[in-house]
Design a protein around this motif. Sequence first.
Motif, PDB file in Angstrom:
ATOM      1  N   ALA A  55      -3.055  10.863  -1.459  1.00  0.00           N
ATOM      2  CA  ALA A  55      -3.078   9.418  -1.665  1.00  0.00           C
ATOM      3  C   ALA A  55      -3.396   8.678  -0.362  1.00  0.00           C
ATOM      4  CB  ALA A  55      -1.747   8.946  -2.238  1.00  0.00           C
ATOM      5  N   TYR A  69      -2.361   3.658  -6.460  1.00  0.00           N
ATOM      6  CA  TYR A  69      -1.087   3.598  -7.192  1.00  0.00           C
ATOM      7  C   TYR A  69      -1.287   3.963  -8.657  1.00  0.00           C
ATOM      8  CZ  TYR A  69       3.015   1.655  -9.491  1.00  0.00           C
ATOM      9  OH  TYR A  69       4.129   1.508 -10.267  1.00  0.00           O
ATOM     10  N   GLU A  70      -2.291   3.315  -9.285  1.00  0.00           N
ATOM     11  CA  GLU A  70      -2.505   3.570 -10.717  1.00  0.00           C
ATOM     12  C   GLU A  70      -2.872   5.027 -10.966  1.00  0.00           C
ATOM     13  OE1 GLU A  70      -1.944   1.804 -13.265  1.00  0.00           O
ATOM     14  OE2 GLU A  70      -1.578  -0.179 -12.427  1.00  0.00           O
ATOM     15  N   THR A 119       6.511  -3.758 -11.801  1.00  0.00           N
ATOM     16  CA  THR A 119       5.336  -3.003 -11.364  1.00  0.00           C
ATOM     17  C   THR A 119       4.945  -3.400  -9.952  1.00  0.00           C
ATOM     18  OG1 THR A 119       4.591  -3.098 -13.647  1.00  0.00           O
ATOM     19  CG2 THR A 119       2.991  -2.366 -12.020  1.00  0.00           C
ATOM     20  N   TYR A 163      -2.305   7.684  -8.997  1.00  0.00           N
ATOM     21  CA  TYR A 163      -1.227   8.591  -8.592  1.00  0.00           C
ATOM     22  C   TYR A 163      -0.123   8.615  -9.634  1.00  0.00           C
ATOM     23  CZ  TYR A 163       1.813  10.944  -5.189  1.00  0.00           C
ATOM     24  OH  TYR A 163       2.599  11.842  -4.542  1.00  0.00           O
ATOM     25  N   ASN A 164       0.117   7.468 -10.267  1.00  0.00           N
ATOM     26  CA  ASN A 164       1.196   7.388 -11.245  1.00  0.00           C
ATOM     27  C   ASN A 164       0.683   7.367 -12.682  1.00  0.00           C
ATOM     28  OD1 ASN A 164       3.491   7.138  -9.381  1.00  0.00           O
ATOM     29  ND2 ASN A 164       2.405   5.308  -8.740  1.00  0.00           N
ATOM     30  N   THR A 204      -6.899  -0.333 -13.152  1.00  0.00           N
ATOM     31  CA  THR A 204      -7.320  -0.495 -11.759  1.00  0.00           C
ATOM     32  C   THR A 204      -8.349  -1.606 -11.635  1.00  0.00           C
ATOM     33  OG1 THR A 204      -6.896   1.806 -11.246  1.00  0.00           O
ATOM     34  CG2 THR A 204      -8.466   0.660  -9.840  1.00  0.00           C
ATOM     35  N   PHE A 220       5.487   1.656  -2.971  1.00  0.00           N
ATOM     36  CA  PHE A 220       4.464   2.681  -2.767  1.00  0.00           C
ATOM     37  C   PHE A 220       3.685   2.387  -1.483  1.00  0.00           C
ATOM     38  CE2 PHE A 220       0.380   4.748  -3.832  1.00  0.00           C
ATOM     39  CZ  PHE A 220       0.835   5.984  -4.220  1.00  0.00           C
ATOM     40  N   LEU A 223      -4.893  -0.067  -2.729  1.00  0.00           N
ATOM     41  CA  LEU A 223      -3.503   0.199  -3.129  1.00  0.00           C
ATOM     42  C   LEU A 223      -3.399   0.311  -4.646  1.00  0.00           C
ATOM     43  CD1 LEU A 223      -0.466   0.408  -2.487  1.00  0.00           C
ATOM     44  CD2 LEU A 223      -0.346  -2.067  -2.734  1.00  0.00           C
ATOM     45  N   ARG A 243       7.312  -1.844  -7.541  1.00  0.00           N
ATOM     46  CA  ARG A 243       7.047  -0.414  -7.337  1.00  0.00           C
ATOM     47  C   ARG A 243       5.818  -0.224  -6.464  1.00  0.00           C
ATOM     48  NH1 ARG A 243       8.678   0.111 -12.712  1.00  0.00           N
ATOM     49  NH2 ARG A 243       6.534  -0.044 -13.433  1.00  0.00           N
ATOM     50  N   MET A 244       4.814  -1.100  -6.695  1.00  0.00           N
ATOM     51  CA  MET A 244       3.588  -0.989  -5.917  1.00  0.00           C
ATOM     52  C   MET A 244       3.871  -1.253  -4.433  1.00  0.00           C
ATOM     53  SD  MET A 244       0.096  -2.679  -7.231  1.00  0.00           S
ATOM     54  CE  MET A 244      -0.069  -2.047  -8.874  1.00  0.00           C
TER      55      MET A 244
END
Lengths: 165, 256, 263
Positions: B143, B217-218, B18, B220-221, B236, B25, B213, B21-22
């Motif tokens: 975003a 991120y949370e 995770t 958006y995904n 979040t 992003f 961020l 990925r963050m």
Amino acid sequence: MRQTRAIEVGTGLFVVLGLAALFFMVTEITAERVGVQRHGYLLSARFDQIGGLKVGAPVSIAGVNIGRVTDISFDDSDYRAVVQMRIDEQYSRIPDDSDAGIFTQGLLGNQYIGIAAGLSDTFFVDQDRIELTHSALVLEKLIGKFMLSMAGRGNGSGEAEEGAE
Amino acid sequence: MNGMIGDIVGSARDSLATFGRMMMFLGRLLAATPAAVLRPRLVVHQIYNAGALSLLIIMTCGLFVGMVLALLGYDLLSRVASEDILGAGAALALTKQLGPVLTALLFAGRAGSALASELGLMRATDQLAAMEMMAVDPLRRVALPRFLGGVLAMPLLTAIFIAIAIFGVQLVGVQQVKIDPGSFWSQMRSAVELADIYEGLIKGTVFGIACSLIAVYEGYNAAPTAEGIGRATTRTVVVSSVATLILNFILTAFML
Amino acid sequence: MVVVRGLHFSINGRVIFSGIDLNVRRGSVTAIMGPSGTGKTTLLRMMTGQQRPDSGNVEVDGQDVGALGRTQLLDLRRRMGMLFQNGALLTDFDVFENVAFPLREHTRLPERLIRHIVLTKLQTVGLRGAAQLMPAELSGGMARRVALARAMVMDPRLLVYDEPFAGLDPISMGVVLRLIRQTNDALGITSIIVSHDVQEICSVADTIYLLSDGSIAAAGTPQDLNGSDAQIVRQFMQGLPDGPVPFHYPAPDYHGQLLERAP
């Protein structure tokens, strides 16, 4: 789209408020003097021991804050600390035989320079040097002195020797 | 026993994935950042959402944190007859630690959760997919401005929090328990250096980057369901808070 | 306009498509139908490049969608419009700005021209008077009409509809049906509709592809399909509860399970 204007006004307000808070922090909470700090005159003094004195520490006379320490350096020709201080220009009538000492605010507070006024009729001017200085009292040494004087009470005055720091 | 170790290793690997990925992003966001300069209005709108709308809660909390700090500090310091240094102690604690950390926690709760649920809802109602179908990159259009808005708002919110909190300290310390205002302010000034304020602002900025961020991120995904939005919002707040406290330790250690 | 060849796709080991071929004629209305869960929406997502097939390819306007780079894909999408199930209007903007959104993002047209185009499109879907409403104030049918106006605003050559009739009352349904046919014929657009509403599709589509079990079960005009004897086609077209798509989810023997002692 309808509220674009309100949003712009709100954002502007927020940013102004944020910058005002920043300005407040820099000018009111710290000793920094933005813009107007270049007034006053410089004095220097040499100390055997400055203890915990720091740049920015206040310089006071009779308890009144008249300036601050601007620079601290070490002179390896006579192994003493050289302290530069800037005195506000309104305090221009400080006798040139005054002496400076390093003291502590309260029991645990910061150290500051205290100036005791002398008797001379002439005054300090820019770049002068304070000749008479009293070093900072270092607590460990003080205790050491006290212990020695207790121990040596029988055979005269005890000489306090510099201990390892 | 073996299973438990396996679980721990597994969840550590998941967290790392995770995190990775963050970071990717974040890389995509940063790569797109120059494009945002061309659309300042979008960012301004998000500064409003993240900053101006958080103002009330930040100011209220700042005031009360300052006041309680003053009460507590006075009680403690008056026992050793050093109440003069209340201003100094409170100001240092606020600028270096409490200000940035509490602002970030409030920011995560107020702006971060709002961001995450807004983006999650846009995901769930196909708004992001619709943008893609209109050949508009939702990462850049949706975003990125939200991320930048949060990043820009956080240091300002931190400064406002600290200033109001010091006002609160002063309110209780000077107005109510009657500490001498002269020594209150002069002690504060001699104790707080510009470097301390930089430290506070650097922390505020770093926390702002982290919290924005995470929220973006949370959201958006998020899984495109009601449950997914809820989970994104909760995550979040939780992840932002934990990240803030961990980062705070790291930054404090670095800047000590 | 759209050609699909030998499409294979599976998610987590579950096979969605095992060899799909279809062909959408330019200017026609083509429907893709099938029971829920047969991957109709997935097929749409592949046509629009939101998802890539495992093998096989999807060609839109002569371009292999799966092989396009990001910029080319965005370029292709400017020539497509898509209507999402619930409209997918941007909740931050009012109706006017929603329709104007693609124009503002992709063109530098003067405000007067944008206004002109948007009002024309809104007039087509009969919602010029609703220009100042927010999406939350619209009914399901209105939202879909706004979305249609938005999908048309860039004058696309291909319009893709994902479940355009789901959850609409009969009147709204009639309106949307008429709009689909109208935009298709008047503007010479190619339309693809994914749906499982048999009646509506039969009245609007030129060609129907019936998707079942990962492949095309039947294809042809609505008359062809209605006249078909294939069991799956009859079950689907007439809405029979049991048939090739079983009523019962796979389960152990009924009596056996009832008589079994509780574990």
